[in-house]
Design an enzyme around this catalytic site. Sequence first.
Site, PDB file in Angstrom:
ATOM      1  N   TYR A 160      -1.680  -0.164  11.187  1.00 18.34           N
ATOM      2  CA  TYR A 160      -1.898  -0.852   9.904  1.00 18.34           C
ATOM      3  C   TYR A 160      -0.708  -0.652   8.974  1.00 18.34           C
ATOM      4  O   TYR A 160      -0.127  -1.619   8.464  1.00 18.34           O
ATOM      5  CB  TYR A 160      -3.185  -0.340   9.230  1.00 18.34           C
ATOM      6  CG  TYR A 160      -3.258  -0.694   7.758  1.00 18.34           C
ATOM      7  CD1 TYR A 160      -3.393  -2.021   7.346  1.00 18.34           C
ATOM      8  CD2 TYR A 160      -3.169   0.290   6.759  1.00 18.34           C
ATOM      9  CE1 TYR A 160      -3.428  -2.359   5.994  1.00 18.34           C
ATOM     10  CE2 TYR A 160      -3.200  -0.040   5.411  1.00 18.34           C
ATOM     11  CZ  TYR A 160      -3.334  -1.363   5.033  1.00 18.34           C
ATOM     12  OH  TYR A 160      -3.365  -1.692   3.702  1.00 18.34           O
ATOM     13  N   LYS A 216       2.083  -3.337   7.455  1.00 17.83           N
ATOM     14  CA  LYS A 216       2.303  -3.566   6.020  1.00 17.83           C
ATOM     15  C   LYS A 216       3.750  -3.268   5.637  1.00 17.83           C
ATOM     16  O   LYS A 216       4.353  -3.993   4.830  1.00 17.83           O
ATOM     17  CB  LYS A 216       1.347  -2.693   5.186  1.00 17.83           C
ATOM     18  CG  LYS A 216      -0.116  -3.071   5.275  1.00 17.83           C
ATOM     19  CD  LYS A 216      -0.432  -4.451   4.720  1.00 17.83           C
ATOM     20  CE  LYS A 216      -0.275  -4.544   3.226  1.00 17.83           C
ATOM     21  NZ  LYS A 216      -0.664  -5.900   2.728  1.00 17.83           N
ATOM     22  N   THR A 262       0.816  -1.212   0.000  1.00 15.40           N
ATOM     23  CA  THR A 262       0.000   0.000   0.000  1.00 15.40           C
ATOM     24  C   THR A 262       0.852   1.266   0.000  1.00 15.40           C
ATOM     25  O   THR A 262       1.976   1.262   0.544  1.00 15.40           O
ATOM     26  CB  THR A 262      -0.910  -0.017   1.254  1.00 15.40           C
ATOM     27  OG1 THR A 262      -1.463   1.289   1.452  1.00 15.40           O
ATOM     28  CG2 THR A 262      -0.154  -0.394   2.533  1.00 15.40           C
ATOM     29  N   ASP A 263       0.282   2.334  -0.551  1.00 13.30           N
ATOM     30  CA  ASP A 263       0.991   3.623  -0.507  1.00 13.30           C
ATOM     31  C   ASP A 263       1.145   4.139   0.921  1.00 13.30           C
ATOM     32  O   ASP A 263       1.930   5.055   1.180  1.00 13.30           O
ATOM     33  CB  ASP A 263       0.276   4.665  -1.392  1.00 13.30           C
ATOM     34  CG  ASP A 263      -1.165   4.965  -0.993  1.00 13.30           C
ATOM     35  OD1 ASP A 263      -1.666   4.387  -0.012  1.00 13.30           O
ATOM     36  OD2 ASP A 263      -1.806   5.785  -1.686  1.00 13.30           O
ATOM     37  N   GLU A 264       0.362   3.570   1.860  1.00 15.22           N
ATOM     38  CA  GLU A 264       0.438   4.061   3.244  1.00 15.22           C
ATOM     39  C   GLU A 264       1.795   3.797   3.886  1.00 15.22           C
ATOM     40  O   GLU A 264       2.133   4.419   4.892  1.00 15.22           O
ATOM     41  CB  GLU A 264      -0.669   3.427   4.100  1.00 15.22           C
ATOM     42  CG  GLU A 264      -2.039   3.771   3.572  1.00 15.22           C
ATOM     43  CD  GLU A 264      -3.133   3.775   4.628  1.00 15.22           C
ATOM     44  OE1 GLU A 264      -2.830   3.674   5.822  1.00 15.22           O
ATOM     45  OE2 GLU A 264      -4.299   3.883   4.216  1.00 15.22           O
TER      46      GLU A 264
HETATM   47  P1  NAD Z   1     -10.174  -6.769   2.609  1.00 17.00           P
HETATM   48  O1  NAD Z   1     -10.142  -6.356   4.049  1.00 17.00           O
HETATM   49  O2  NAD Z   1     -11.365  -6.460   1.779  1.00 17.00           O
HETATM   50  O3  NAD Z   1      -9.916  -8.337   2.482  1.00 17.00           O
HETATM   51  C1  NAD Z   1      -8.909  -9.003   3.179  1.00 17.00           C
HETATM   52  C2  NAD Z   1      -9.129 -10.486   2.988  1.00 17.00           C
HETATM   53  O4  NAD Z   1      -8.070 -11.186   3.682  1.00 17.00           O
HETATM   54  C3  NAD Z   1     -10.449 -10.998   3.565  1.00 17.00           C
HETATM   55  O5  NAD Z   1     -11.062 -11.879   2.644  1.00 17.00           O
HETATM   56  C4  NAD Z   1     -10.014 -11.740   4.832  1.00 17.00           C
HETATM   57  O6  NAD Z   1     -10.905 -12.780   5.185  1.00 17.00           O
HETATM   58  C5  NAD Z   1      -8.654 -12.238   4.435  1.00 17.00           C
HETATM   59  N1  NAD Z   1      -7.776 -12.505   5.583  1.00 17.00           N
HETATM   60  C6  NAD Z   1      -7.552 -11.706   6.662  1.00 17.00           C
HETATM   61  N2  NAD Z   1      -6.702 -12.306   7.517  1.00 17.00           N
HETATM   62  C7  NAD Z   1      -6.359 -13.494   6.952  1.00 17.00           C
HETATM   63  C8  NAD Z   1      -5.497 -14.556   7.348  1.00 17.00           C
HETATM   64  N3  NAD Z   1      -4.837 -14.502   8.503  1.00 17.00           N
HETATM   65  N4  NAD Z   1      -5.375 -15.611   6.528  1.00 17.00           N
HETATM   66  C9  NAD Z   1      -6.064 -15.692   5.351  1.00 17.00           C
HETATM   67  N5  NAD Z   1      -6.904 -14.715   4.946  1.00 17.00           N
HETATM   68  C10 NAD Z   1      -7.041 -13.625   5.730  1.00 17.00           C
HETATM   69  O7  NAD Z   1      -8.855  -6.141   1.981  1.00 17.00           O
HETATM   70  P2  NAD Z   1      -8.588  -5.403   0.601  1.00 17.00           P
HETATM   71  O8  NAD Z   1      -9.012  -4.005   0.722  1.00 17.00           O
HETATM   72  O9  NAD Z   1      -9.093  -6.249  -0.486  1.00 17.00           O
HETATM   73  O10 NAD Z   1      -6.991  -5.414   0.602  1.00 17.00           O
HETATM   74  C11 NAD Z   1      -6.287  -6.526   0.063  1.00 17.00           C
HETATM   75  C12 NAD Z   1      -4.811  -6.238   0.126  1.00 17.00           C
HETATM   76  O11 NAD Z   1      -4.521  -5.034  -0.589  1.00 17.00           O
HETATM   77  C13 NAD Z   1      -4.280  -6.011   1.547  1.00 17.00           C
HETATM   78  O12 NAD Z   1      -3.010  -6.576   1.630  1.00 17.00           O
HETATM   79  C14 NAD Z   1      -4.191  -4.494   1.653  1.00 17.00           C
HETATM   80  O13 NAD Z   1      -3.202  -4.112   2.581  1.00 17.00           O
HETATM   81  C15 NAD Z   1      -3.827  -4.114   0.242  1.00 17.00           C
HETATM   82  N6  NAD Z   1      -4.237  -2.789  -0.208  1.00 17.00           N
HETATM   83  C16 NAD Z   1      -5.511  -2.363  -0.063  1.00 17.00           C
HETATM   84  C17 NAD Z   1      -5.891  -1.133  -0.592  1.00 17.00           C
HETATM   85  C18 NAD Z   1      -7.303  -0.638  -0.493  1.00 17.00           C
HETATM   86  O14 NAD Z   1      -7.557   0.513  -0.870  1.00 17.00           O
HETATM   87  N7  NAD Z   1      -8.265  -1.419  -0.051  1.00 17.00           N
HETATM   88  C19 NAD Z   1      -4.948  -0.342  -1.236  1.00 17.00           C
HETATM   89  C20 NAD Z   1      -3.644  -0.809  -1.356  1.00 17.00           C
HETATM   90  C21 NAD Z   1      -3.296  -2.046  -0.855  1.00 17.00           C
HETATM   91  O1  DAU Z   2      -4.074   4.125   0.588  1.00 21.19           O
HETATM   92  C1  DAU Z   2      -4.290   2.734   0.531  1.00 21.19           C
HETATM   93  C2  DAU Z   2      -5.079   2.339   1.739  1.00 21.19           C
HETATM   94  O2  DAU Z   2      -6.383   2.861   1.536  1.00 21.19           O
HETATM   95  C3  DAU Z   2      -5.145   0.846   1.964  1.00 21.19           C
HETATM   96  O3  DAU Z   2      -3.859   0.369   2.241  1.00 21.19           O
HETATM   97  C4  DAU Z   2      -6.067   0.518   3.145  1.00 21.19           C
HETATM   98  O4  DAU Z   2      -6.209  -0.871   3.293  1.00 21.19           O
HETATM   99  C5  DAU Z   2      -7.419   1.134   2.875  1.00 21.19           C
HETATM  100  O5  DAU Z   2      -8.240   0.949   4.006  1.00 21.19           O
HETATM  101  C6  DAU Z   2      -7.287   2.630   2.583  1.00 21.19           C
HETATM  102  O6  DAU Z   2      -6.860   3.352   3.752  1.00 21.19           O
HETATM  103  P1  DAU Z   2      -7.477   4.785   4.110  1.00 21.19           P
HETATM  104  O7  DAU Z   2      -7.350   5.001   5.561  1.00 21.19           O
HETATM  105  O8  DAU Z   2      -6.968   5.836   3.201  1.00 21.19           O
HETATM  106  O9  DAU Z   2      -8.990   4.486   3.667  1.00 21.19           O
HETATM  107  P2  DAU Z   2     -10.395   4.832   4.354  1.00 21.19           P
HETATM  108  O10 DAU Z   2     -11.432   4.437   3.359  1.00 21.19           O
HETATM  109  O11 DAU Z   2     -10.508   4.320   5.732  1.00 21.19           O
HETATM  110  O12 DAU Z   2     -10.331   6.416   4.423  1.00 21.19           O
HETATM  111  C7  DAU Z   2     -10.112   7.208   3.266  1.00 21.19           C
HETATM  112  C8  DAU Z   2     -10.099   8.661   3.686  1.00 21.19           C
HETATM  113  O13 DAU Z   2     -11.401   9.023   4.159  1.00 21.19           O
HETATM  114  C9  DAU Z   2      -9.145   8.949   4.826  1.00 21.19           C
HETATM  115  O14 DAU Z   2      -8.596  10.253   4.657  1.00 21.19           O
HETATM  116  C10 DAU Z   2     -10.048   8.930   6.054  1.00 21.19           C
HETATM  117  C11 DAU Z   2     -11.358   9.451   5.531  1.00 21.19           C
HETATM  118  N1  DAU Z   2     -12.571   8.939   6.208  1.00 21.19           N
HETATM  119  C12 DAU Z   2     -12.682   7.587   6.354  1.00 21.19           C
HETATM  120  C13 DAU Z   2     -13.801   7.049   6.971  1.00 21.19           C
HETATM  121  C14 DAU Z   2     -13.942   5.552   7.153  1.00 21.19           C
HETATM  122  C15 DAU Z   2     -13.555   9.796   6.629  1.00 21.19           C
HETATM  123  O15 DAU Z   2     -13.439  11.037   6.458  1.00 21.19           O
HETATM  124  N2  DAU Z   2     -14.655   9.274   7.249  1.00 21.19           N
HETATM  125  C16 DAU Z   2     -14.821   7.927   7.446  1.00 21.19           C
HETATM  126  O16 DAU Z   2     -15.856   7.520   8.017  1.00 21.19           O
END
Ligand code: NAD
Ligand code: DAU
Length: 342
Positions: A151, A155, A126-128
């Site tokens: 988090y 990562k 992730t970019d985080e």
């Molecule tokens: P998500 O939370 O929707 O899904 C995570 C999945 O992992 C779920 O199906 C969960 O059951 C499974 N899981 C959790 N713990 C586990 C374990 N111990 N063993 C096996 N399975 C397990 O997540 P997402 O948003 O689809 O993110 C997927 C990946 O992409 C993550 O690694 C996250 O860090 C990364 N990522 C997410 C975003 C985003 O914006 N959502 C952006 C960049 C990177």
């Molecule tokens: O940047 C990549 C990441 O994006 C992934 O690695 C993470 O798994 C994913 O959860 C996401 O993280 P963020 O914290 O950026 O996403 P979130 O959707 O929680 O929040 C996006 C932005 O919106 C952030 O600035 C916080 C804000 N926010 C979020 C929630 C849930 C609000 O203002 N109100 C809210 O209720």
Amino acid sequence: MKNFLITGGAGFIGANFVHHLLSHHPDYHVVVFDKMTYAGNLNNLADVSDDPRYTFLRGDICDAPAVEQAIRQHHIDTIVNFAAETHVDRSIEDPNAFIHTDVIGTHVLLEAARKFGLERYHQISTDEVYGHIPHGTSSVETDSVAPRSPYSASKASGDLLVLSYWVTYKLPVTITRGANNIGPYQYPEKVVPLFVTNALEGKPLPVYGDGRQMRDYQWVGDHCQGIDVALHQGQLGEVYNVGTGQEVENLRMVEILLDEVGAPPSLIQHVEDRPGHDRRYSLNVDKLKALGWQPEHDCEAAIRRTVRWYIENEWWWRPIKNGEFRDYYQRMYGNRKVIAVP
Ligand code: NAD
Ligand code: DAU
């Protein structure tokens, strides 16, 4: 690469990637290995469930014997690790599961990849991990990691382990670092699906702090295509950023979202900010573009397409919002102070 273990494949991006692999690579076999936490959902994979190239296994990536059994039984040659605890607010509430899955789980997978001599281990990151990025700069892959939440720290730890296995053991690894993904099947704790579904229900949209934080909201399909390119054309031991390369303020995201739903701005409610909230992420994505990848959506197009999917797929999100999610929402937002923003 032919037999894939897609860990976390029942979650949001993992499930989208399973669809991507099966539709773009007819000769690939996909085994989803997922613990099925609150974020895992087999509805995300319902339309591939009859595909003979797809198998589902319930399992925990921290469980080495289960991982090894899956690799052995299905002749796995490639792991793509999506499995993680992923929500920043939950990591602030309780980091424990994040350390287990995102750090120890990654280590278990790396050891298994080493033991079985796999062709590739790909880590979804992730970019985080780069931390807060001041205006005027963007993160490149050689930047140091500087995570600021449990988090992102978990990562970043995973990424460092992956890179150490390349340097030390020459395990064939690659890493992609994605920006904020949006699209089908995203659990409605994340801001865009939360806000669309709240708006459709006539509920307030809880904007953290002043709402001027910046995120690069990218269409999940563009991210999946970027992962595909990094897997097939990326260099071993390298990291690739994946995003639109632009970012928008959260208030602008909300404006676009409300416009697409057709709901009024009066639903916006500024609430107490997230502790340690990173103000801005910004990715330089030139390295992946140099391999021929190009995102097809900018942030606005991604937000509008996502909103339309949630409008059309209430069958998917309604049962979630009526289930465990209600307790979570109460815990996270029930007593959160509403604030006035100048
Ligand atoms: P998500 O939370 O929707 O899904 C995570 C999945 O992992 C779920 O199906 C969960 O059951 C499974 N899981 C959790 N713990 C586990 C374990 N111990 N063993 C096996 N399975 C397990 O997540 P997402 O948003 O689809 O993110 C997927 C990946 O992409 C993550 O690694 C996250 O860090 C990364 N990522 C997410 C975003 C985003 O914006 N959502 C952006 C960049 C990177
Ligand atoms: O940047 C990549 C990441 O994006 C992934 O690695 C993470 O798994 C994913 O959860 C996401 O993280 P963020 O914290 O950026 O996403 P979130 O959707 O929680 O929040 C996006 C932005 O919106 C952030 O600035 C916080 C804000 N926010 C979020 C929630 C849930 C609000 O203002 N109100 C809210 O209720």
